[in-house]
Design an enzyme around this catalytic site. Structure first.
Site, PDB file in Angstrom:
ATOM      1  N   SER A  82       0.845  -1.192   0.000  1.00  0.00           N
ATOM      2  CA  SER A  82       0.000   0.000   0.000  1.00  0.00           C
ATOM      3  C   SER A  82       0.889   1.254   0.000  1.00  0.00           C
ATOM      4  O   SER A  82       1.706   1.440  -0.901  1.00  0.00           O
ATOM      5  CB  SER A  82      -0.945  -0.055   1.203  1.00  0.00           C
ATOM      6  OG  SER A  82      -1.913   0.954   1.148  1.00  0.00           O
TER       7      SER A  82
ATOM      8  N   ARG B 112     -13.009   6.720   8.955  1.00  0.00           N
ATOM      9  CA  ARG B 112     -12.453   5.366   8.877  1.00  0.00           C
ATOM     10  C   ARG B 112     -13.499   4.376   8.354  1.00  0.00           C
ATOM     11  O   ARG B 112     -13.166   3.475   7.573  1.00  0.00           O
ATOM     12  CB  ARG B 112     -11.980   4.933  10.260  1.00  0.00           C
ATOM     13  CG  ARG B 112     -11.409   3.518  10.316  1.00  0.00           C
ATOM     14  CD  ARG B 112     -10.156   3.399   9.478  1.00  0.00           C
ATOM     15  NE  ARG B 112      -9.493   2.114   9.686  1.00  0.00           N
ATOM     16  CZ  ARG B 112      -8.339   1.761   9.139  1.00  0.00           C
ATOM     17  NH1 ARG B 112      -7.710   2.614   8.334  1.00  0.00           N
ATOM     18  NH2 ARG B 112      -7.802   0.579   9.367  1.00  0.00           N
TER      19      ARG B 112
ATOM     20  N   ASP C 265      -9.107  -5.199  -5.872  1.00  0.00           N
ATOM     21  CA  ASP C 265      -8.629  -3.959  -5.258  1.00  0.00           C
ATOM     22  C   ASP C 265      -9.179  -2.763  -6.026  1.00  0.00           C
ATOM     23  O   ASP C 265      -8.813  -2.519  -7.170  1.00  0.00           O
ATOM     24  CB  ASP C 265      -7.099  -3.951  -5.271  1.00  0.00           C
ATOM     25  CG  ASP C 265      -6.499  -2.785  -4.493  1.00  0.00           C
ATOM     26  OD1 ASP C 265      -7.240  -1.850  -4.136  1.00  0.00           O
ATOM     27  OD2 ASP C 265      -5.285  -2.821  -4.247  1.00  0.00           O
TER      28      ASP C 265
ATOM     29  N   HIS D 295      -8.283  -4.300  -1.441  1.00  0.00           N
ATOM     30  CA  HIS D 295      -6.985  -3.724  -1.104  1.00  0.00           C
ATOM     31  C   HIS D 295      -6.369  -4.396   0.118  1.00  0.00           C
ATOM     32  O   HIS D 295      -5.143  -4.503   0.223  1.00  0.00           O
ATOM     33  CB  HIS D 295      -7.152  -2.222  -0.853  1.00  0.00           C
ATOM     34  CG  HIS D 295      -5.869  -1.475  -0.713  1.00  0.00           C
ATOM     35  ND1 HIS D 295      -5.007  -1.269  -1.769  1.00  0.00           N
ATOM     36  CD2 HIS D 295      -5.281  -0.881   0.368  1.00  0.00           C
ATOM     37  CE1 HIS D 295      -3.957  -0.576  -1.364  1.00  0.00           C
ATOM     38  NE2 HIS D 295      -4.090  -0.340  -0.066  1.00  0.00           N
ATOM     39  N   ASP D 296      -7.194  -4.851   1.047  1.00  0.00           N
ATOM     40  CA  ASP D 296      -6.697  -5.485   2.271  1.00  0.00           C
ATOM     41  C   ASP D 296      -6.186  -6.901   2.050  1.00  0.00           C
ATOM     42  O   ASP D 296      -5.772  -7.558   3.013  1.00  0.00           O
ATOM     43  CB  ASP D 296      -7.791  -5.514   3.343  1.00  0.00           C
ATOM     44  CG  ASP D 296      -7.828  -4.239   4.170  1.00  0.00           C
ATOM     45  OD1 ASP D 296      -6.984  -3.356   3.944  1.00  0.00           O
ATOM     46  OD2 ASP D 296      -8.704  -4.137   5.050  1.00  0.00           O
TER      47      ASP D 296
END
Length: 342
Positions: free
Chosen positions: A151, A212, A293, A323-324
């Site tokens: 990332s 978040r 992603d 993405h994680d």
């Protein structure tokens, strides 16, 4: 001036439960966790200054050093290093016998710098790269064997290789490209706007938590959300609550407990300020991307692979985690990391 680090030479501690006792490992283990005061010239600052950089350097003494850096919420504790019992944020992949094997390599990681330490209005990926390069010099490391970045860490890895190509042997980059995608920048700009609105209204924690929550919806893939939160709403506290809301609220609370609003704003902005010319990078590279992603599309990694000056391969890993996936797919990633480091 150099602030003295805490240095330990200890027997390695196996990761996980039911592992072999520490005496089963023949390789000794050294952990240096401390702070060095380094001279840096911040990109958005007013000139050179002394900056304190917090770092962890651990693994087999005398082994080649591998730099490992994660996303903006990651810290230097990539692995457990004997200072406490908590596993590191990438413990499944950085440990004794793991893909980044602490019996073979010595891992170096820093806490990301923010404007308060840099004495600058904003922080760049180049500033982080400069800090790592200066730290290598301070530790007497002529060249890191590899830079493993995920990332934001992948972005910093590219900045590092562009500025210090002789200081690293190869790149191993997961879910990070030479520039941010404009749609991802749009999503992060909304998150930063929420936090600034909270600062202006005196509701910082609520705003940071909400920001978040929005970010989490961009980190994970649609397939995972569809599988986990497909149920119907529940009437509670005078309104309908949807299954995904409790999960998002939990993520928001956890983030507020460990992160500062100004630090979030600076590091989020740093992602969107990032811009590296791949043609300047001669270092061999292995890129890893995930089709699910939505923050770093595979098309951007394909472009990066084409434009890199040095030899580059692109590995595509299928995962529902978006993405994680770099955090959630250790079994798929381990053989790729082992091969690239070898």
């Amino acid at each position: 001036m150099t602030l003295q680090p805490e240095t330990r030479s200890i027997e390695p501690r196996p990761s996980g439960t039911g592992a072999a006792p520490a005496s089963a490992y023949a390789t000794p283990f050294a952990a240096q966790r401390g702070t060095r005061r380094l001279r840096l010239d911040p990109k958005y600052g007013s000139g050179p200054r002394q900056v304190d950089v917090d770092y962890l350097w651990c693994g087999a003494p005398g082994a080649p050093t591998v730099i490992v850096q994660g996303g903006i919420s990651a810290d230097r504790d990539v692995t457990a290093a004997g200072h406490d019992d908590r596993p590191g944020w990438w413990q499944a992949l950085v440990a004794h016998g793991a893909a980044v094997d602490l019996e073979r390599w010595r891992v170096l990681s820093i806490d990301w710098l923010a404007p308060d330490r840099l004495g600058a209005g904003s922080v760049s990926s180049e500033d982080q790269a400069d800090a790592l390069a200066a730290l290598l010099g301070e530790l007497g490391i002529a060249q890191a064997h590899a830079f493993v970045g995920s990332s934001y860490g992948a972005m910093v890895g590219l900045a590092f290789a562009a500025r210090y190509p002789r200081a690293v042997g190869r790149l191993l980059l997961l879910a990070g490209a030479h520039r941010p995608h404009p749609l991802s920048t749009a999503q992060r700009s909304v998150q930063r706007g929420i936090v600034r609105l909270g600062q202006a209204s005196g509701r910082v924690d609520e705003a940071l938590a909400l920001s978040r929550q929005l970010a989490v919806t961009t980190y994970r893939g649609s397939a995972e959300f569809g599988r986990r939160f497909a149920g119907g709403p529940e009437w509670r506290e005078d309104r309908f609550h949807f299954p995904v809301e409790d999960y998002l609220a939990h993520q928001g609370r956890r983030f507020v407990e460990r992160f500062d609003a100004n630090r979030f704003l600076a590091l989020s902005e740093s992602i969107d300020l990032h811009d590296v010319q791949p043609e300047r990078i001669p270092v061999p590279a292995t890129l890893i991307g995930f089709p699910s992603d939505r923050l770093v599309p595979l098309a951007d990694l394909c472009e990066l692979q084409r434009r890199l000056h040095g030899p580059a391969t692109l590995e595509v890993v299928e995962s529902p985690y978006g993405h994680d996936a770099f955090l959630k797919e250790p079994e798929q990633l381990a053989p790729l990391l082992r091969e690239a480091l070898a």
